[in-house]
Design a protein around this motif. Sequence first.
Motif, PDB file in Angstrom:
ATOM      1  N   LYS A 293     -18.965  -1.268  -3.672  1.00  0.00           N
ATOM      2  CA  LYS A 293     -17.827  -2.141  -3.459  1.00  0.00           C
ATOM      3  C   LYS A 293     -16.698  -1.880  -4.429  1.00  0.00           C
ATOM      4  CE  LYS A 293     -20.020  -5.689  -6.268  1.00  0.00           C
ATOM      5  NZ  LYS A 293     -21.368  -5.297  -6.179  1.00  0.00           N
ATOM      6  N   CYS A 294     -16.911  -1.089  -5.365  1.00  0.00           N
ATOM      7  CA  CYS A 294     -15.873  -0.851  -6.337  1.00  0.00           C
ATOM      8  C   CYS A 294     -15.592   0.632  -6.434  1.00  0.00           C
ATOM      9  CB  CYS A 294     -16.251  -1.395  -7.708  1.00  0.00           C
ATOM     10  SG  CYS A 294     -16.392  -3.167  -7.696  1.00  0.00           S
ATOM     11  N   PRO A 295     -14.997   1.139  -5.429  1.00  0.00           N
ATOM     12  CA  PRO A 295     -14.740   2.572  -5.472  1.00  0.00           C
ATOM     13  C   PRO A 295     -13.800   2.953  -6.590  1.00  0.00           C
ATOM     14  CG  PRO A 295     -13.571   1.557  -3.657  1.00  0.00           C
ATOM     15  CD  PRO A 295     -14.455   0.507  -4.234  1.00  0.00           C
ATOM     16  N   SER A 296     -12.983   2.013  -6.948  1.00  0.00           N
ATOM     17  CA  SER A 296     -12.066   2.328  -8.025  1.00  0.00           C
ATOM     18  C   SER A 296     -12.744   2.119  -9.353  1.00  0.00           C
ATOM     19  CB  SER A 296     -10.845   1.415  -7.940  1.00  0.00           C
ATOM     20  OG  SER A 296     -10.124   1.473  -9.119  1.00  0.00           O
ATOM     21  N   PRO A 297     -12.552   3.049 -10.237  1.00  0.00           N
ATOM     22  CA  PRO A 297     -13.126   2.836 -11.561  1.00  0.00           C
ATOM     23  C   PRO A 297     -12.521   1.640 -12.240  1.00  0.00           C
ATOM     24  CG  PRO A 297     -11.629   4.710 -11.554  1.00  0.00           C
ATOM     25  CD  PRO A 297     -11.828   4.290 -10.133  1.00  0.00           C
ATOM     26  N   SER A 298     -11.374   1.266 -11.809  1.00  0.00           N
ATOM     27  CA  SER A 298     -10.755   0.108 -12.417  1.00  0.00           C
ATOM     28  C   SER A 298     -11.171  -1.180 -11.774  1.00  0.00           C
ATOM     29  CB  SER A 298      -9.238   0.244 -12.340  1.00  0.00           C
ATOM     30  OG  SER A 298      -8.847   0.315 -11.001  1.00  0.00           O
ATOM     31  N   ALA A 299     -11.910  -1.053 -10.728  1.00  0.00           N
ATOM     32  CA  ALA A 299     -12.308  -2.274 -10.026  1.00  0.00           C
ATOM     33  C   ALA A 299     -13.156  -3.155 -10.920  1.00  0.00           C
ATOM     34  CB  ALA A 299     -13.062  -1.923  -8.764  1.00  0.00           C
TER      35      ALA A 299
ATOM     36  N   TYR B 151      -6.379  -9.248  -7.885  1.00  0.00           N
ATOM     37  CA  TYR B 151      -5.514  -8.376  -7.106  1.00  0.00           C
ATOM     38  C   TYR B 151      -4.050  -8.655  -7.360  1.00  0.00           C
ATOM     39  CZ  TYR B 151      -4.215  -5.700  -3.021  1.00  0.00           C
ATOM     40  OH  TYR B 151      -3.699  -4.783  -2.174  1.00  0.00           O
ATOM     41  N   SER B 152      -3.775  -9.888  -7.498  1.00  0.00           N
ATOM     42  CA  SER B 152      -2.388 -10.244  -7.724  1.00  0.00           C
ATOM     43  C   SER B 152      -2.292 -11.085  -8.960  1.00  0.00           C
ATOM     44  CB  SER B 152      -1.864 -11.022  -6.520  1.00  0.00           C
ATOM     45  OG  SER B 152      -0.596 -11.512  -6.801  1.00  0.00           O
ATOM     46  N   GLN B 153      -1.227 -10.938  -9.608  1.00  0.00           N
ATOM     47  CA  GLN B 153      -1.091 -11.640 -10.869  1.00  0.00           C
ATOM     48  C   GLN B 153       0.045 -12.638 -10.860  1.00  0.00           C
ATOM     49  OE1 GLN B 153       0.469  -9.339 -13.988  1.00  0.00           O
ATOM     50  NE2 GLN B 153       1.749  -8.125 -12.651  1.00  0.00           N
TER      51      GLN B 153
ATOM     52  N   GLN C 105      -4.517   3.088  -7.928  1.00  0.00           N
ATOM     53  CA  GLN C 105      -5.881   3.499  -7.612  1.00  0.00           C
ATOM     54  C   GLN C 105      -6.718   2.297  -7.216  1.00  0.00           C
ATOM     55  OE1 GLN C 105      -7.910   5.233 -10.903  1.00  0.00           O
ATOM     56  NE2 GLN C 105      -9.442   6.252  -9.634  1.00  0.00           N
ATOM     57  N   TYR C 106      -6.495   1.249  -7.942  1.00  0.00           N
ATOM     58  CA  TYR C 106      -7.251   0.036  -7.691  1.00  0.00           C
ATOM     59  C   TYR C 106      -6.921  -0.548  -6.328  1.00  0.00           C
ATOM     60  CZ  TYR C 106      -8.801  -4.761  -8.512  1.00  0.00           C
ATOM     61  OH  TYR C 106      -9.387  -5.969  -8.438  1.00  0.00           O
ATOM     62  N   VAL C 107      -5.642  -0.686  -6.084  1.00  0.00           N
ATOM     63  CA  VAL C 107      -5.218  -1.313  -4.843  1.00  0.00           C
ATOM     64  C   VAL C 107      -5.631  -0.476  -3.639  1.00  0.00           C
ATOM     65  CG1 VAL C 107      -3.204  -1.937  -3.498  1.00  0.00           C
ATOM     66  CG2 VAL C 107      -3.338  -2.578  -5.896  1.00  0.00           C
ATOM     67  N   LEU C 108      -5.398   0.802  -3.747  1.00  0.00           N
ATOM     68  CA  LEU C 108      -5.690   1.653  -2.599  1.00  0.00           C
ATOM     69  C   LEU C 108      -7.192   1.722  -2.328  1.00  0.00           C
ATOM     70  CD1 LEU C 108      -3.128   4.492  -3.324  1.00  0.00           C
ATOM     71  CD2 LEU C 108      -3.002   2.738  -1.564  1.00  0.00           C
ATOM     72  N   SER C 109      -7.928   1.813  -3.400  1.00  0.00           N
ATOM     73  CA  SER C 109      -9.366   1.887  -3.188  1.00  0.00           C
ATOM     74  C   SER C 109      -9.898   0.576  -2.631  1.00  0.00           C
ATOM     75  CB  SER C 109     -10.054   2.214  -4.512  1.00  0.00           C
ATOM     76  OG  SER C 109      -9.793   1.194  -5.447  1.00  0.00           O
ATOM     77  N   ARG C 110      -9.291  -0.505  -3.086  1.00  0.00           N
ATOM     78  CA  ARG C 110      -9.734  -1.788  -2.574  1.00  0.00           C
ATOM     79  C   ARG C 110      -9.336  -1.969  -1.120  1.00  0.00           C
ATOM     80  NH1 ARG C 110     -10.749  -6.870  -5.934  1.00  0.00           N
ATOM     81  NH2 ARG C 110     -12.032  -5.999  -7.562  1.00  0.00           N
ATOM     82  N   ALA C 111      -8.178  -1.446  -0.801  1.00  0.00           N
ATOM     83  CA  ALA C 111      -7.767  -1.541   0.590  1.00  0.00           C
ATOM     84  C   ALA C 111      -8.760  -0.806   1.481  1.00  0.00           C
ATOM     85  CB  ALA C 111      -6.363  -0.965   0.756  1.00  0.00           C
TER      86      ALA C 111
ATOM     87  N   LEU D  61       0.829  -1.201   0.000  1.00  0.00           N
ATOM     88  CA  LEU D  61       0.000   0.000   0.000  1.00  0.00           C
ATOM     89  C   LEU D  61       0.868   1.256   0.000  1.00  0.00           C
ATOM     90  CD1 LEU D  61      -2.773  -1.097   2.501  1.00  0.00           C
ATOM     91  CD2 LEU D  61      -2.870  -1.034   0.006  1.00  0.00           C
ATOM     92  N   THR D  62       1.923   1.193   0.784  1.00  0.00           N
ATOM     93  CA  THR D  62       2.831   2.336   0.782  1.00  0.00           C
ATOM     94  C   THR D  62       3.453   2.535  -0.587  1.00  0.00           C
ATOM     95  OG1 THR D  62       3.326   1.906   3.094  1.00  0.00           O
ATOM     96  CG2 THR D  62       4.859   3.311   1.883  1.00  0.00           C
ATOM     97  N   HIS D  63       3.834   1.425  -1.155  1.00  0.00           N
ATOM     98  CA  HIS D  63       4.423   1.493  -2.493  1.00  0.00           C
ATOM     99  C   HIS D  63       3.439   2.091  -3.478  1.00  0.00           C
ATOM    100  CE1 HIS D  63       6.425   0.234  -6.172  1.00  0.00           C
ATOM    101  NE2 HIS D  63       5.327  -0.443  -6.510  1.00  0.00           N
ATOM    102  N   MET D  64       2.240   1.629  -3.430  1.00  0.00           N
ATOM    103  CA  MET D  64       1.228   2.132  -4.355  1.00  0.00           C
ATOM    104  C   MET D  64       0.924   3.604  -4.083  1.00  0.00           C
ATOM    105  SD  MET D  64       0.443   0.090  -6.669  1.00  0.00           S
ATOM    106  CE  MET D  64       0.271  -1.593  -7.203  1.00  0.00           C
ATOM    107  N   GLU D  65       0.927   3.926  -2.827  1.00  0.00           N
ATOM    108  CA  GLU D  65       0.656   5.320  -2.478  1.00  0.00           C
ATOM    109  C   GLU D  65       1.731   6.231  -3.060  1.00  0.00           C
ATOM    110  OE1 GLU D  65      -1.989   6.412  -0.890  1.00  0.00           O
ATOM    111  OE2 GLU D  65      -1.331   8.487  -1.143  1.00  0.00           O
ATOM    112  N   SER D  66       2.963   5.746  -2.947  1.00  0.00           N
ATOM    113  CA  SER D  66       4.054   6.580  -3.443  1.00  0.00           C
ATOM    114  C   SER D  66       4.115   6.586  -4.961  1.00  0.00           C
ATOM    115  CB  SER D  66       5.381   6.074  -2.880  1.00  0.00           C
ATOM    116  OG  SER D  66       5.611   4.745  -3.311  1.00  0.00           O
TER     117      SER D  66
END
Length: 795
Positions: free
Chosen positions: A443-449, A706-708, A390-396, A373-378
């Motif tokens: 449940k999908c705050p991210s548009p990419s969700a 979430y993970s690939q 955006q996806y990860v953070l919104s999902r978090a 999350l920190t990585h994504m935030e940065s």
Amino acid sequence: MTLDYEEEHDLQLSRSSSAAAISERTLEECWSTLQRVSWHLFRCLFMHKSAMQQIQQQIPRVGLATHGVTGTPSLGGNATPGTDTKPHQCQQCMKSFSSNHQLVQHIRVHTGEKPYKCSYCDRRFKQLSHVQQHTRLHTGERPYKCHLPDCGRAFIQLSNLQQHLRNHDAQVERAKNRPFHCNICGKGFATESSLRTHTSKELQLHLGVLQQHAALIGGPNATSCPVCHKLFLGTEALMDHMKHVHEEKSPPSSGTAATHFSEIINCASGNGNDNVSGGGPIPIGSQCTSESTCARIPTHPPTGSGPNLSDSYLGKRRTANHPCPVCGKHYVNEGSLRKHLACHAETSQLPNSLRMWPCSVCQAVFTHENGLLTHMESMRMDPKHQFAAQYVLSRAAAEQRERESILAATIAAGSGAASGIGVGEARNVLPMGVTNSGGSNSKCPSPSANSECSSNGRLSSSSTSDQDQEHDHDHGLSETENSSHNNISNTNNNTLCANNNSCNSSKMNELRLPNSSQYNMDTGLHVANRMSLMAAAAAAVAASRPPQDGIDCSNVPSAAVQAAVVNLAAAMRMNNPNNGSTALVSHSAHPHSIQHQQHLGEHPLPHHQHPHNLQQQQTPQHHQQQLSHLLGHGHSHGNNSRRSPNINVPSLQMQNESSANASSVAMNMNVNMMRGSIEPDSTLGGMNPIEALHHQQQHHHQASTYSQHAVAPSTQQAHSQHSHHHPETALRMHQQAEAILRSHEVAFRLAASTGVKSESEQQQSIGGNGNVSANSNEQHRFPTHQQEQQVPSSS
DNA sequence: CTGGGGAAGGGGCCC
DNA sequence: AGGGCCCCTTCCCCA
């Protein structure tokens, strides 16, 4: 000539007297004198006598020049060697220039003088134009733009643009010289033989990765087409697909893919026997013993451990220096090694204790979610990370909300079930803590969700046609960041993403207790809790119906049996590849469906068509065929109520052991993959409990977006039970599932006989699971109030 | 190792 | 004559 030499010798001797004063000169003067002497020696040796004589006349002046660099020509107007138009000579290097201006400019090379200073920085330059050029670095001016379409690059220097254009030409030229293109990776080759060589390697690579992928999501018999990534049950179907689809469609240069694939298939089958009829998966990294076949197939670089599929991808850019202590395979980083360790029973525990949180964009792997999350935030402002972040953070954020709602719903549901909760009440708690009120997709705050590949930052929709596949490949490879490995990962991702809906429940369980060993047990308890809730609701449904056809009320399924029904439905749902595979091959149409459509003379569906439509077209025979391969025999298809008595329970026993082993592998391997975030099931409102469960299980799969990275050979059952680490635990789970299956047989017979639902109703609710599930799936992706209202009421 | 881009520097030519 | 521009080469760095 002799005279010349003597004269020169005398000249030097005459200078020798002055050489006594060398010590008084500066080193620079000495060097200058040495240069001049050397130059005159050169001329003595190679120039005409007359010229030499002229030079001799000039020598005293040259030799006596103090610094040798003057603004005036030291050799006279036409004494410059080789030309009469460059009278201005540098006394240091003897270069001549046509103008004094040039000479002065040149002299700065020797003196190091840099009179022109940049107004933005402290850099200084010898030429004014260089300052002006340099200033563009500060101003950002890039006046030289590439005119080519789809390029548009701009440069500070014209020469750089010219070089860039030459690169363009070179690329075109290379493309011309390499007309044979690989169907898999898009690379071009000059000769067909080189293409064949490459294709063999590429197919082996893809085969391994895709086989893992296929096994993960489709069961032990599933395999993927290395060209279009479609999923098949058994290599026979895949070979047939390769033969009929890619052999026919492919241009001559790429037709080798199918041929080579057949070779590899046969090769991978071990002894050269046509093992494809067995439909067994091709062992990952299996060693071929059929020299007759393998002799034509280039193998990977001799690593000592045979073809290493993952390594070959990763090794293209990085050094694989992380060896596996079990098999010796090398991986480029610890994260990859960890994932691989889950393949081995000896080390399967290790990755779980070191569960990873990989960034789907870059290669970063984190041992804690916070790290990711920190990585994504940065990195959220980074274009490549933008969507994934955006996806990860919104999902978090959504997960946090989800945890809270789960807790509340579980408590409420537990009390409700204990007191004989009604369907309507159950409805409020069953969808994993998300009430059916409102209907908004929170449940999908991210548009990419809603996108199937947001975790990878690639938001491209799935594709169906082979052309689309090629297109995807081309673009995937055009992105330099996306190596072939990433491309495969994308493929996996696409596949798993589309199946996102099925992954959510497990994901949620995982999220609740993400780090401890206690987590597994609690996960199971949580599942059981949910199951019991489902069962209670189902029991309430049954209880609300009057007994029919003279069936004794005592035979009405008890809550426990109903629970078994629901659990079985879950097991069937998890095990049945149809449920997932419709979406598993998200980026391509469901292969079986396509095959079936082809049999029916239908056209393949466009890629945007939802998988559930394809699933609906599957035949019962098709299901039966799949049932023979998979642990989960049943499928909540419309005809299930009729076929359920034929469920081959003993076959479960036969497959228990392998499934348990596979599940133990997959559970470890998939922990990482299962870290998909939660998408609350707000769309479940209005479903009956079984539908709700199906819906949840679809989310269970979907969460894998979430993970690939983690792609492991596993059974579908293992996939569903990923949270259990030990084979013994998996075996116990299978035994429990078996018991549930038996209970289910009874329950379904009862349900069929009591007519709890008409057959048509069942097709809509249970049997039409594919329909409903897919609807829910579609709702998940494109939630609307209307869709929620369209969900048929179970009561 | 290779390809590509950025940047600096040297020299030629035009005005 | 000198300023300015352009061409070209080379080196360095990065992916």
